[in-house]
Write an enzyme that holds these catalytic residues in place. Sequence first.
Site, PDB file in Angstrom:
ATOM      1  N   HIS A  48      77.245  16.812   3.836  1.00  0.00           N
ATOM      2  CA  HIS A  48      77.173  18.051   3.091  1.00  0.00           C
ATOM      3  C   HIS A  48      77.787  19.047   4.012  1.00  0.00           C
ATOM      4  CE1 HIS A  48      73.634  15.496   1.965  1.00  0.00           C
ATOM      5  NE2 HIS A  48      74.241  15.844   0.483  1.00  0.00           N
ATOM      6  N   LYS A 104      85.145  13.279  -1.312  1.00  0.00           N
ATOM      7  CA  LYS A 104      83.843  13.168  -1.901  1.00  0.00           C
ATOM      8  C   LYS A 104      83.554  13.694  -3.117  1.00  0.00           C
ATOM      9  CE  LYS A 104      78.987  12.227  -1.140  1.00  0.00           C
ATOM     10  NZ  LYS A 104      77.824  12.611  -0.358  1.00  0.00           N
ATOM     11  N   CYS A 113      76.572  19.204   8.184  1.00  0.00           N
ATOM     12  CA  CYS A 113      76.302  17.826   8.075  1.00  0.00           C
ATOM     13  C   CYS A 113      77.530  17.321   7.412  1.00  0.00           C
ATOM     14  CB  CYS A 113      75.011  17.706   7.096  1.00  0.00           C
ATOM     15  SG  CYS A 113      74.882  16.185   6.626  1.00  0.00           S
ATOM     16  N   CYS A 141      69.250  19.477   7.769  1.00  0.00           N
ATOM     17  CA  CYS A 141      70.260  19.365   6.425  1.00  0.00           C
ATOM     18  C   CYS A 141      69.232  19.302   5.476  1.00  0.00           C
ATOM     19  CB  CYS A 141      71.323  18.377   6.535  1.00  0.00           C
ATOM     20  SG  CYS A 141      72.269  18.381   5.018  1.00  0.00           S
ATOM     21  N   HIS A 149      76.168  11.915 -11.675  1.00  0.00           N
ATOM     22  CA  HIS A 149      77.603  11.911 -11.594  1.00  0.00           C
ATOM     23  C   HIS A 149      77.984  10.650 -11.434  1.00  0.00           C
ATOM     24  CE1 HIS A 149      77.546  11.735  -7.364  1.00  0.00           C
ATOM     25  NE2 HIS A 149      76.965  12.630  -7.278  1.00  0.00           N
ATOM     26  N   LYS A 154      78.339  17.402  -6.397  1.00  0.00           N
ATOM     27  CA  LYS A 154      78.097  18.554  -7.130  1.00  0.00           C
ATOM     28  C   LYS A 154      78.047  19.911  -6.438  1.00  0.00           C
ATOM     29  CE  LYS A 154      75.494  19.723 -11.034  1.00  0.00           C
ATOM     30  NZ  LYS A 154      74.949  18.923 -12.226  1.00  0.00           N
ATOM     31  N   CYS A 156      70.327  16.449   2.991  1.00  0.00           N
ATOM     32  CA  CYS A 156      69.903  14.965   3.346  1.00  0.00           C
ATOM     33  C   CYS A 156      68.446  15.068   3.605  1.00  0.00           C
ATOM     34  CB  CYS A 156      70.459  14.436   4.463  1.00  0.00           C
ATOM     35  SG  CYS A 156      72.256  14.159   4.648  1.00  0.00           S
ATOM     36  N   HIS A 190      76.853   8.288  -8.800  1.00  0.00           N
ATOM     37  CA  HIS A 190      75.772   7.568  -9.270  1.00  0.00           C
ATOM     38  C   HIS A 190      75.977   6.355 -10.179  1.00  0.00           C
ATOM     39  CE1 HIS A 190      73.847  11.597  -8.610  1.00  0.00           C
ATOM     40  NE2 HIS A 190      73.169  10.964  -7.603  1.00  0.00           N
TER      41      HIS A 190
HETATM   42 ZN   LIG Z   1      73.133  16.451   4.973  1.00  0.00          ZN
END
Ligand SMILES: [Zn+2]
Length: 503
Positions: A148, A295, A145, A128, A18, A298, A131, A21
């Site tokens: 996330h 952030k 997390c 997580c 995405h 996806k 990660c 990146h």
């Molecule tokens: Zn994470």
Amino acid sequence: MGRFYLPTAIDYSNGDPHLGHALEKVGADCIARYRRLRGDQVHFLMGMDEHSQSVIAAAERAGVTPRAWADDMADRFARFWRRLECSHDDWIRTTEPRHVAGVTALLERIRANSPDDLYAGEYEGLYCAGCEEFKTEAQIVDGHCAEHPTIDLVSLKERNWFFRLSKYRDAVAQRITSGEFRVDPEFRRNEVLRLLEAGLQDISISRQRRPWGIPFPGDPQQTVYVWFDALINYLSATGFPEAGYEKHWPADLHVVGKGITRFHCIIWPAMLLAAGIGLPKRVWAHGYVQWEGAKMSKSAGTAVDLETAIARYGPDALRYYLLRDIGFWNDGDFTWDRFDARYTADLADGLGNLASRSLAMIVRYRDGIIPAGATTPLDARASGVVESYDAALGDAFDFVKALDAVWSLVNGANQYIVQREPWALAKAGRDAELDETLAALARCLYRIAVLVEPFIPGKAAELWRALGQTGAIDASAFGRLGEPQVTGIRVEKPRALFPKPTV
Ligand SMILES: [Zn+2]
């Protein structure tokens, strides 16, 4: 100037790339291209992190083997990076034999060099899956997390190999504060130093035998933890442990996202210290591409499709927008309105217009041959621009400032045309003044083509060819920025560099 080994973080192969990146790769590519222009022997590495458990899950969902899934993802990422004109010299995948050999050798070095640093123990914690790591209290926000927020943490308990990370707190902190191992920008360095001050826990570096991953040396019941495995790619890509790996290692600059500084600025140097291998010289941690202040991710469904972003105006325009508006310092918002505004003002009306007007006048008034002409105030302005550009890119990776400098030249040249009115000079038969004006514009375009090459390499090359230059935009072209030799060269009027959308 010398060698410059520049690895970027490698990406998880569990979904398409995405814009986040893309910012990282394009920014690192810009640094690599700039260092080449300055005469460095650059070795630019990109690649894929393929041993994640999420690859197994994604492959299962797609009904293919993990290997086939990883091959397909590597192709997809590589195609995107080619389209975005990334000039990497090497591409590593963590499933390659050279990487497996590097990981095995590094663990064996740690065991030989610091035998107490690897020990077996039982680990229980909140894990997580995003990660691929156990999370500490400080990394958990609202039961999730921090990186996330949409993925549930899972409680896990198992026998693992541990790495005695706690032992390296002072050694890593000392190398960061002394500048021997630089962490930048400064506010990221301070975050890392605060983490070190708070103390380090040993980390689990293996999982009970998993079907996908690198077997732990000396304990085939265990698989090397994916993050520990992934970090080593920077070293295994140099050919480590084979002789000659020092040709590239230590890395001059690691480019990573701000969310993985703990891995790159604490765990990675500690691993290398334990193995008795030199530390990288510097880590640069960039911010994120955001969507309305959050952030882009996806899993949260806010990732702008990279394909759509490239298709809007082509790869160079996307590179320009990411580097000009977001850059490598703080987080920045991606919006279609800003992208459109940048494209129209800076690229179509700015550089595109300057190139087409200047070249068209050389074709019309001088049969396409650049006339001779003395230096003008526009040339004087250019030398200041090159200075600011070098200051912005040389150490601080301030793409925004570098582009501001170049665009002050673009705008200055467009104003110069308005001021000099070459069409009036031609009509009045004032040939010497017309020659002086056209020659100044040609030198200015030469300089701009070289300076924008790290940012928009495809368009820079088009402009370069239209200017009648036959070689590459390289270190010797950069060396001639002071006095570009353009007299007598035949130019052509290019098709529009940045066509206006036909809406
Ligand atoms: Zn994470």
